[in-house]
Design a protein around this motif. Structure first.
Motif, PDB file in Angstrom:
ATOM      1  N   LYS A 100      21.075  55.098  -4.441  1.00  0.00           N
ATOM      2  CA  LYS A 100      19.876  55.213  -5.266  1.00  0.00           C
ATOM      3  C   LYS A 100      20.206  54.962  -6.734  1.00  0.00           C
ATOM      4  N   ARG A 101      21.313  55.499  -7.187  1.00  0.00           N
ATOM      5  CA  ARG A 101      21.714  55.295  -8.582  1.00  0.00           C
ATOM      6  C   ARG A 101      22.017  53.823  -8.852  1.00  0.00           C
ATOM      7  N   LEU A 102      22.695  53.186  -7.902  1.00  0.00           N
ATOM      8  CA  LEU A 102      23.030  51.776  -8.050  1.00  0.00           C
ATOM      9  C   LEU A 102      21.780  50.903  -8.157  1.00  0.00           C
ATOM     10  N   LEU A 103      20.728  51.266  -7.437  1.00  0.00           N
ATOM     11  CA  LEU A 103      19.495  50.480  -7.449  1.00  0.00           C
ATOM     12  C   LEU A 103      18.421  51.049  -8.382  1.00  0.00           C
ATOM     13  N   GLY A 104      18.788  52.054  -9.184  1.00  0.00           N
ATOM     14  CA  GLY A 104      17.874  52.565 -10.203  1.00  0.00           C
ATOM     15  C   GLY A 104      16.758  53.444  -9.668  1.00  0.00           C
ATOM     16  N   LEU A 105      17.086  54.311  -8.711  1.00  0.00           N
ATOM     17  CA  LEU A 105      16.092  55.219  -8.138  1.00  0.00           C
ATOM     18  C   LEU A 105      16.505  56.664  -8.336  1.00  0.00           C
ATOM     19  N   ARG A 106      15.521  57.540  -8.255  1.00  0.00           N
ATOM     20  CA  ARG A 106      15.782  58.973  -8.362  1.00  0.00           C
ATOM     21  C   ARG A 106      14.736  59.724  -7.535  1.00  0.00           C
ATOM     22  N   VAL A 107      15.137  60.810  -6.916  1.00  0.00           N
ATOM     23  CA  VAL A 107      14.220  61.657  -6.163  1.00  0.00           C
ATOM     24  C   VAL A 107      13.819  62.815  -7.066  1.00  0.00           C
ATOM     25  N   VAL A 108      12.521  63.032  -7.207  1.00  0.00           N
ATOM     26  CA  VAL A 108      12.019  64.125  -8.042  1.00  0.00           C
ATOM     27  C   VAL A 108      11.009  64.942  -7.256  1.00  0.00           C
ATOM     28  N   GLU A 109      10.927  66.213  -7.595  1.00  0.00           N
ATOM     29  CA  GLU A 109       9.900  67.074  -7.024  1.00  0.00           C
ATOM     30  C   GLU A 109       8.628  66.864  -7.827  1.00  0.00           C
ATOM     31  N   LEU A 110       7.498  66.904  -7.173  1.00  0.00           N
ATOM     32  CA  LEU A 110       6.242  66.594  -7.846  1.00  0.00           C
ATOM     33  C   LEU A 110       5.900  67.568  -8.965  1.00  0.00           C
ATOM     34  N   GLY A 111       6.115  68.841  -8.773  1.00  0.00           N
ATOM     35  CA  GLY A 111       5.730  69.813  -9.784  1.00  0.00           C
ATOM     36  C   GLY A 111       6.697  69.921 -10.942  1.00  0.00           C
ATOM     37  N   THR A 112       7.986  69.936 -10.644  1.00  0.00           N
ATOM     38  CA  THR A 112       8.983  70.230 -11.670  1.00  0.00           C
ATOM     39  C   THR A 112       9.757  69.016 -12.168  1.00  0.00           C
ATOM     40  N   GLY A 113       9.814  67.955 -11.379  1.00  0.00           N
ATOM     41  CA  GLY A 113      10.585  66.789 -11.785  1.00  0.00           C
ATOM     42  C   GLY A 113      12.048  66.880 -11.392  1.00  0.00           C
ATOM     43  N   ARG A 114      12.440  67.973 -10.774  1.00  0.00           N
ATOM     44  CA  ARG A 114      13.835  68.169 -10.347  1.00  0.00           C
ATOM     45  C   ARG A 114      13.814  68.727  -8.926  1.00  0.00           C
ATOM     46  N   VAL A 115      14.696  68.230  -8.077  1.00  0.00           N
ATOM     47  CA  VAL A 115      14.700  68.653  -6.678  1.00  0.00           C
ATOM     48  C   VAL A 115      15.584  69.878  -6.513  1.00  0.00           C
ATOM     49  N   SER A 116      15.030  70.922  -5.930  1.00  0.00           N
ATOM     50  CA  SER A 116      15.816  72.132  -5.664  1.00  0.00           C
ATOM     51  C   SER A 116      16.663  71.909  -4.402  1.00  0.00           C
ATOM     52  N   PRO A 117      17.794  72.609  -4.287  1.00  0.00           N
ATOM     53  CA  PRO A 117      18.636  72.444  -3.094  1.00  0.00           C
ATOM     54  C   PRO A 117      17.924  72.696  -1.768  1.00  0.00           C
ATOM     55  N   PRO A 118      17.039  73.707  -1.640  1.00  0.00           N
ATOM     56  CA  PRO A 118      16.338  73.856  -0.357  1.00  0.00           C
ATOM     57  C   PRO A 118      15.447  72.654  -0.014  1.00  0.00           C
ATOM     58  N   ARG A 119      14.792  72.100  -1.015  1.00  0.00           N
ATOM     59  CA  ARG A 119      13.967  70.909  -0.774  1.00  0.00           C
ATOM     60  C   ARG A 119      14.841  69.708  -0.416  1.00  0.00           C
ATOM     61  N   ALA A 120      15.992  69.595  -1.058  1.00  0.00           N
ATOM     62  CA  ALA A 120      16.912  68.510  -0.725  1.00  0.00           C
ATOM     63  C   ALA A 120      17.423  68.658   0.704  1.00  0.00           C
ATOM     64  N   LEU A 121      17.656  69.889   1.134  1.00  0.00           N
ATOM     65  CA  LEU A 121      18.090  70.145   2.503  1.00  0.00           C
ATOM     66  C   LEU A 121      17.003  69.742   3.501  1.00  0.00           C
ATOM     67  N   LEU A 122      15.777  70.161   3.260  1.00  0.00           N
ATOM     68  CA  LEU A 122      14.666  69.800   4.137  1.00  0.00           C
ATOM     69  C   LEU A 122      14.473  68.285   4.184  1.00  0.00           C
ATOM     70  N   ARG A 123      14.494  67.654   3.026  1.00  0.00           N
ATOM     71  CA  ARG A 123      14.312  66.205   2.956  1.00  0.00           C
ATOM     72  C   ARG A 123      15.422  65.484   3.712  1.00  0.00           C
ATOM     73  N   SER A 124      16.652  65.942   3.578  1.00  0.00           N
ATOM     74  CA  SER A 124      17.782  65.296   4.239  1.00  0.00           C
ATOM     75  C   SER A 124      17.739  65.471   5.755  1.00  0.00           C
ATOM     76  N   VAL A 125      17.358  66.649   6.209  1.00  0.00           N
ATOM     77  CA  VAL A 125      17.232  66.875   7.658  1.00  0.00           C
ATOM     78  C   VAL A 125      16.192  65.929   8.238  1.00  0.00           C
ATOM     79  N   LEU A 126      15.049  65.836   7.592  1.00  0.00           N
ATOM     80  CA  LEU A 126      13.983  64.962   8.078  1.00  0.00           C
ATOM     81  C   LEU A 126      14.378  63.488   7.982  1.00  0.00           C
ATOM     82  N   LEU A 127      15.111  63.134   6.941  1.00  0.00           N
ATOM     83  CA  LEU A 127      15.564  61.755   6.794  1.00  0.00           C
ATOM     84  C   LEU A 127      16.552  61.384   7.898  1.00  0.00           C
ATOM     85  N   CYS A 128      17.427  62.299   8.264  1.00  0.00           N
ATOM     86  CA  CYS A 128      18.402  62.028   9.333  1.00  0.00           C
ATOM     87  C   CYS A 128      17.736  61.933  10.701  1.00  0.00           C
ATOM     88  N   LEU A 129      16.567  62.537  10.865  1.00  0.00           N
ATOM     89  CA  LEU A 129      15.826  62.394  12.118  1.00  0.00           C
ATOM     90  C   LEU A 129      15.196  61.009  12.242  1.00  0.00           C
TER      91      LEU A 129
END
Length: 155
Positions: A100-129
């Motif tokens: 993502k960094r190489l291609l100029g992308l970033r993942v942000v949370e809608l409310g805060t602009g920063r992804v919390s570790p629990p949200r990153a965990l949920l997102r990663s589990v769903l992405l691996c599925l």
């Protein structure tokens, strides 16, 4: 409506048919309050898939070279585990993976602009599925992003 218009609307998809009927969907990210273009706008599918390919290749290389010493089913399984750990750690701390960094992308949370570790965990589990990542909304966000309330934006 004649037959050509009916077939044309079927071929171009329901969104085009609705827009021809007068519906205004706006640009991707409008409902989320994101800009149409430039930094902070929703990343396109090409960049997202490219970043995923870079990350997957990196994980395959690590699994092949450091763990399995050969290519087989075990290499792919290890690569998936490495991809999961890489995604949770990097997205949960800095907001992007190496691809993502190489291609100029970033993942942000809608409310805060920063992804919390629990949200990153949920997102990663769903992405691996894989299946949730293949179901997109009209803003171009995958189901994994919708459930984690995140969005992938351009830097």
């Amino acid at each position: 409506m004649d037959k050509r218009q009916a077939i044309g609307s079927w071929l171009s998809g329901p969104r085009t048919a609705m827009e021809d009927a007068g519906a205004d969907f706006g640009y991707r990210g409008r409902q989320l309050g994101l800009p149409e273009e430039g930094p902070g706008s929703i990343a396109g599918p090409g960049r997202r898939i490219g970043a995923l390919a870079v990350d997957w290749a990196l994980c395959l290389l690590i699994a092949y070279g450091l763990i399995t010493d050969g290519y087989g089913q075990a290499t792919s399984n290890w690569a998936l585990l490495i991809f999961f750990v890489l995604s949770v750690l990097t997205v949960g701390t800095v907001g992007f993976t190496p691809g993502k960094r190489l291609l100029g992308l970033r993942v942000v949370e809608l409310g805060t602009g920063r992804v919390s570790p629990p949200r990153a965990l949920l997102r990663s589990v769903l992405l691996c599925l894989a299946v949730p990542a293949l179901i997109w909304d009209r803003d171009g966000r995958g189901l994994h992003d919708r459930l984690a309330r995140t969005v992938e934006v351009r830097l």
